[in-house]
Write an enzyme that holds these catalytic residues in place. Structure first.
Site, short mmCIF file in Angstrom:
data_model
loop_
_atom_site.label_atom_id
_atom_site.label_comp_id
_atom_site.label_asym_id
_atom_site.label_seq_id
_atom_site.Cartn_x
_atom_site.Cartn_y
_atom_site.Cartn_z
N SER A 83 17.87 -8.74 0.54
CA SER A 83 18.22 -9.92 -0.27
C SER A 83 17.20 -10.09 -1.39
CB SER A 83 18.15 -11.20 0.56
OG SER A 83 18.52 -11.00 1.87
N TYR A 84 17.69 -10.57 -2.54
CA TYR A 84 16.80 -10.92 -3.65
C TYR A 84 16.62 -12.43 -3.63
CZ TYR A 84 15.18 -11.82 -8.42
OH TYR A 84 14.46 -12.24 -9.52
N ALA A 85 15.38 -12.88 -3.49
CA ALA A 85 15.07 -14.33 -3.50
C ALA A 85 14.57 -14.65 -4.90
CB ALA A 85 14.01 -14.63 -2.45
N ASP A 132 2.16 -11.41 10.17
CA ASP A 132 1.51 -11.43 8.84
C ASP A 132 2.09 -12.58 8.02
OD1 ASP A 132 1.12 -9.19 5.96
OD2 ASP A 132 -0.15 -10.79 6.77
N SER A 183 4.49 0.95 -0.56
CA SER A 183 5.86 0.62 -0.99
C SER A 183 5.82 -0.16 -2.31
CB SER A 183 6.54 -0.24 0.06
OG SER A 183 5.86 -1.49 0.17
N SER A 187 0.85 -1.21 0.00
CA SER A 187 0.00 0.00 0.00
C SER A 187 0.87 1.25 0.00
CB SER A 187 -0.92 0.01 1.23
OG SER A 187 -0.12 0.00 2.40
N GLU A 191 2.65 -15.70 0.65
CA GLU A 191 3.25 -14.58 -0.13
C GLU A 191 4.47 -13.98 0.57
OE1 GLU A 191 0.08 -15.10 0.61
OE2 GLU A 191 -1.27 -13.88 -0.63
N ASP A 195 8.89 -9.34 4.72
CA ASP A 195 7.83 -8.39 5.05
C ASP A 195 7.54 -8.31 6.55
OD1 ASP A 195 4.71 -7.35 3.49
OD2 ASP A 195 5.88 -6.54 5.15
#
Ligand code: 464
Length: 300
Positions: free
Chosen positions: A90-92, A135, A21, A19, A139, A153
């Site tokens: 980090s990029y997953a 949360d 970002s 919402s 996802e 997140d």
């Protein structure tokens, strides 16, 4: 080390949206490394009154990034310009768990055991640091290039200064339709105590784990409704069913996690590690302590 700025990165495709970002795939021009950069619009954060959530996310990510667990996205650095905040993480490469569950429809027992086992290890580490995610959902379970999990997140997370921290409930007794703005999490995975009680505890993440194990096998989360109000009623009435053929040991485990009283959920009386969950028959033969070192089972 000089403070980074947006010009140190080549920004690529959008790989996530929230919402307030947007998450971009980006390449560090000095190291050639790929990162996920979460960009938050300052005006949007103020408009949506999310300053507290952004601060909690940064605090949780900072604690986790220095805690030595591979089960979480790492926060490498943060910087800002006049309009935006930047979180370099980090990029997953393989994205989140949801498309995998949707693609195969249902995980087999080996996949469910492995991936729910890695999530349990992540929760043990998180709760040991007195942090609640609040949360947890497919996802937010990312998969790295080796298909091991990285939990992401922490915008709804809470660092528990005192174990029985108190927060405003979402639904109060006299006006079930009214919800305070303290609503955290995603409706389908939110625990009953976050809807009604005052105390919050790590046990809410164990409720979400129960929902995720159910979803890995059934293909859909246990509580579903088009109306959020009906969804909350189903959660508070424990109104869900198991499809035919649902793995019997997994069913017994889920039934012991989807318990309305947070103090009666399997694991809530354990300390340090969730030994009563680790020793459940569904996990017979799984070595939790070497999961991150083994090759994950194929998802098919
Ligand atoms: N709210 C947040 O903080 N969100 C974050 C934070 C950190 C972060 C984050 C989100 C990431 C999200 C992400 C999204 C993706 C991604 C996006 C779009 C497509 C794909 C993709 O196709 N991956 C291949 C896997 N597919 C998946 C479906 C079955 C076939 C194979 C990955 C990769 N990583 C990430 O890598 N790191």
């Amino acid at each position: 080390v000089t403070k980074r700025n947006p010009r140190d990165y080549i920004f690529g495709k959008v790989i996530g949206e929230g919402s307030y970002s947007t998450v971009y795939l980006a390449k560090d021009i000095h190291t050639n490394r790929e990162h996920a950069i979460k960009v938050c619009e300052k005006q949007q954060i103020i408009r949506e009154k999310k300053r507290e959530q952004v601060r909690r996310e940064k605090d949780a990510l900072n604690i986790l990034s220095n805690s030595g667990s591979s089960f979480f996205v790492k926060l490498y650095c943060t910087f800002q310009d006049a309009e935006r905040l930047y979180f370099v993480m980090s990029y997953a490469k393989n994205g989140d768990l949801l498309p995998y569950i949707n693609k195969v429809g249902s995980f087999d027992a080996a996949c469910t055991r492995f991936y729910s086992g890695e999530i349990l290890r992540a929760l043990e580490h998180l709760h040991d640091l007195n942090i609640m995610h609040r949360d947890l959902k497919p996802e937010n379970i990312l998969l790295d290039h080796n298909m091991h999990i990285k939990v992401a997140d922490f915008g709804c997370s809470k660092i528990l200064e005192q174990p029985d921290a108190v927060e405003k409930p979402i639904l109060n007794e006299n006006n079930p339709r009214q919800r305070s703005n303290s609503f955290v999490g995603t409706a389908q995975y939110v625990s009953p105590e976050l809807l009604t009680e005052k105390t919050i505890s790590p046990s809410s993440d164990l409720w979400a784990l129960g929902c995720i194990i159910y979803q890995m096998i059934a293909g859909l989360p246990p509580f579903r409704s088009r109306s959020e109000y009906m969804l909350f009623k189903k959660i508070l009435n424990l109104d869900y069913v198991y499809p035919d053929g649902f793995n019997a040991d997994a069913k017994d485990l889920v039934q012991k996690l989807l318990v309305l009283d947070p103090n009666e959920r399997l694991g809530t009386k354990d300390d340090q590690r969730y030994t009563s969950i680790r020793s459940h028959p569904f996990y017979n033969g799984l070595d939790f302590d070497t999961l991150h070192l083994t090759n994950p089972p194929p998802i098919y």
